[in-house]
Scaffold this motif. Structure first.
Motif, PDB file in Angstrom:
ATOM      1  N   VAL A  39      -0.222  19.532 -10.807  1.00 46.70           N
ATOM      2  CA  VAL A  39       0.310  18.266 -11.320  1.00 46.70           C
ATOM      3  C   VAL A  39      -0.154  17.120 -10.427  1.00 46.70           C
ATOM      4  CG1 VAL A  39       2.409  16.959 -11.819  1.00 46.70           C
ATOM      5  CG2 VAL A  39       2.305  19.408 -12.343  1.00 46.70           C
ATOM      6  N   LEU A  40      -0.758  16.113 -11.060  1.00 44.08           N
ATOM      7  CA  LEU A  40      -1.232  14.928 -10.341  1.00 44.08           C
ATOM      8  C   LEU A  40      -0.210  13.800 -10.369  1.00 44.08           C
ATOM      9  CD1 LEU A  40      -4.900  14.883 -11.661  1.00 44.08           C
ATOM     10  CD2 LEU A  40      -4.055  15.833  -9.504  1.00 44.08           C
ATOM     11  N   GLY A  41       0.606  13.792 -11.415  1.00 47.67           N
ATOM     12  CA  GLY A  41       1.614  12.745 -11.552  1.00 47.67           C
ATOM     13  C   GLY A  41       2.529  13.039 -12.723  1.00 47.67           C
ATOM     14  N   ARG A  42       3.669  12.360 -12.729  1.00 45.08           N
ATOM     15  CA  ARG A  42       4.655  12.570 -13.787  1.00 45.08           C
ATOM     16  C   ARG A  42       5.518  11.323 -13.900  1.00 45.08           C
ATOM     17  NH1 ARG A  42       9.679  16.489 -14.589  1.00 45.08           N
ATOM     18  NH2 ARG A  42      11.039  14.802 -15.204  1.00 45.08           N
ATOM     19  N   HIS A  43       5.868  10.969 -15.149  1.00 45.54           N
ATOM     20  CA  HIS A  43       6.870   9.921 -15.338  1.00 45.54           C
ATOM     21  C   HIS A  43       7.619  10.154 -16.639  1.00 45.54           C
ATOM     22  CE1 HIS A  43       3.584   7.978 -17.649  1.00 45.54           C
ATOM     23  NE2 HIS A  43       4.561   7.424 -18.319  1.00 45.54           N
ATOM     24  N   ASP A  44       8.852   9.657 -16.679  1.00 45.24           N
ATOM     25  CA  ASP A  44       9.717   9.795 -17.839  1.00 45.24           C
ATOM     26  C   ASP A  44       9.579   8.563 -18.723  1.00 45.24           C
ATOM     27  OD1 ASP A  44      10.608  12.157 -16.697  1.00 45.24           O
ATOM     28  OD2 ASP A  44      12.352  11.220 -15.781  1.00 45.24           O
ATOM     29  N   GLU A  45       9.446   8.793 -20.011  1.00 43.14           N
ATOM     30  CA  GLU A  45       9.373   7.707 -20.987  1.00 43.14           C
ATOM     31  C   GLU A  45      10.793   7.341 -21.426  1.00 43.14           C
ATOM     32  OE1 GLU A  45       6.617   6.108 -22.389  1.00 43.14           O
ATOM     33  OE2 GLU A  45       5.461   7.086 -20.813  1.00 43.14           O
ATOM     34  N   PRO A  46      11.018   6.103 -21.872  1.00 39.61           N
ATOM     35  CA  PRO A  46      12.354   5.696 -22.324  1.00 39.61           C
ATOM     36  C   PRO A  46      12.888   6.546 -23.488  1.00 39.61           C
ATOM     37  CG  PRO A  46      10.945   3.778 -22.045  1.00 39.61           C
ATOM     38  CD  PRO A  46      10.074   4.989 -21.869  1.00 39.61           C
ATOM     39  N   ASP A  47      11.979   7.103 -24.289  1.00 45.04           N
ATOM     40  CA  ASP A  47      12.420   7.898 -25.441  1.00 45.04           C
ATOM     41  C   ASP A  47      12.738   9.354 -25.068  1.00 45.04           C
ATOM     42  OD1 ASP A  47       9.916   8.977 -25.041  1.00 45.04           O
ATOM     43  OD2 ASP A  47       9.123   8.408 -26.998  1.00 45.04           O
ATOM     44  N   GLY A  48      12.675   9.685 -23.789  1.00 44.23           N
ATOM     45  CA  GLY A  48      13.015  11.028 -23.337  1.00 44.23           C
ATOM     46  C   GLY A  48      11.816  11.938 -23.098  1.00 44.23           C
ATOM     47  N   ARG A  49      10.632  11.513 -23.532  1.00 48.25           N
ATOM     48  CA  ARG A  49       9.443  12.324 -23.280  1.00 48.25           C
ATOM     49  C   ARG A  49       9.084  12.279 -21.803  1.00 48.25           C
ATOM     50  NH1 ARG A  49       4.767  10.061 -26.088  1.00 48.25           N
ATOM     51  NH2 ARG A  49       5.888   8.134 -25.775  1.00 48.25           N
ATOM     52  N   ILE A  50       8.424  13.315 -21.356  1.00 49.66           N
ATOM     53  CA  ILE A  50       7.914  13.373 -19.986  1.00 49.66           C
ATOM     54  C   ILE A  50       6.397  13.424 -20.076  1.00 49.66           C
ATOM     55  CG2 ILE A  50       7.829  14.698 -17.849  1.00 49.66           C
ATOM     56  CD1 ILE A  50      10.567  15.883 -18.699  1.00 49.66           C
ATOM     57  N   VAL A  51       5.729  12.508 -19.391  1.00 49.06           N
ATOM     58  CA  VAL A  51       4.271  12.465 -19.370  1.00 49.06           C
ATOM     59  C   VAL A  51       3.815  13.022 -18.027  1.00 49.06           C
ATOM     60  CG1 VAL A  51       2.232  10.996 -19.498  1.00 49.06           C
ATOM     61  CG2 VAL A  51       4.232  10.478 -20.905  1.00 49.06           C
ATOM     62  N   VAL A  52       2.966  14.043 -18.106  1.00 50.95           N
ATOM     63  CA  VAL A  52       2.494  14.717 -16.901  1.00 50.95           C
ATOM     64  C   VAL A  52       0.971  14.672 -16.878  1.00 50.95           C
ATOM     65  CG1 VAL A  52       2.471  16.887 -15.632  1.00 50.95           C
ATOM     66  CG2 VAL A  52       4.476  16.265 -16.960  1.00 50.95           C
ATOM     67  N   ALA A  53       0.412  14.251 -15.765  1.00 55.43           N
ATOM     68  CA  ALA A  53      -1.040  14.280 -15.567  1.00 55.43           C
ATOM     69  C   ALA A  53      -1.352  15.531 -14.758  1.00 55.43           C
ATOM     70  CB  ALA A  53      -1.514  13.042 -14.827  1.00 55.43           C
ATOM     71  N   ILE A  54      -2.297  16.339 -15.276  1.00 57.72           N
ATOM     72  CA  ILE A  54      -2.669  17.558 -14.563  1.00 57.72           C
ATOM     73  C   ILE A  54      -4.175  17.584 -14.327  1.00 57.72           C
ATOM     74  CG2 ILE A  54      -0.741  18.872 -15.506  1.00 57.72           C
ATOM     75  CD1 ILE A  54      -2.750  20.268 -17.374  1.00 57.72           C
ATOM     76  N   ALA A  55      -4.565  18.318 -13.305  1.00 58.40           N
ATOM     77  CA  ALA A  55      -5.983  18.556 -13.053  1.00 58.40           C
ATOM     78  C   ALA A  55      -6.386  19.757 -13.903  1.00 58.40           C
ATOM     79  CB  ALA A  55      -6.216  18.846 -11.575  1.00 58.40           C
ATOM     80  N   VAL A  56      -7.380  19.567 -14.748  1.00 52.78           N
ATOM     81  CA  VAL A  56      -7.825  20.643 -15.637  1.00 52.78           C
ATOM     82  C   VAL A  56      -8.940  21.407 -14.943  1.00 52.78           C
ATOM     83  CG1 VAL A  56      -8.853  21.164 -17.874  1.00 52.78           C
ATOM     84  CG2 VAL A  56      -7.122  19.373 -17.681  1.00 52.78           C
TER      85      VAL A  56
END
Length: 66
Positions: A5-22
């Motif tokens: 995991v490179l980064g993560r943040h929570d969206e106001p609508d409840g979704r979680i956005v995660v950046a990963i190294a592929v």
């Protein structure tokens, strides 16, 4: 633990956005199959195509008309 995991943040609508190294397309397709339909590729588009192709291949194993 197996996903870099490179980064993560929570969206106001409840979704979680995660950046990963592929690490590879094959590795990524397995990760997306494990995540299931609740996961979606935001970007880049070519990785969305990898995830969709993996899902189609898996469905064909169970239903040859897909």
């Amino acid at each position: 633990d197996s996903v870099p995991v490179l980064g993560r943040h929570d969206e106001p609508d409840g979704r979680i956005v995660v950046a990963i190294a592929v690490l590879s397309r094959r590795w990524f397709s397995r990760i997306m199959l494990q995540a299931g339909s609740s996961a979606a590729v935001v970007s880049p588009a070519e990785l969305a195509e990898v995830a969709e192709a993996a899902a189609r291949r898996t469905l064909r194993r169970y239903d040859p008309t897909v």
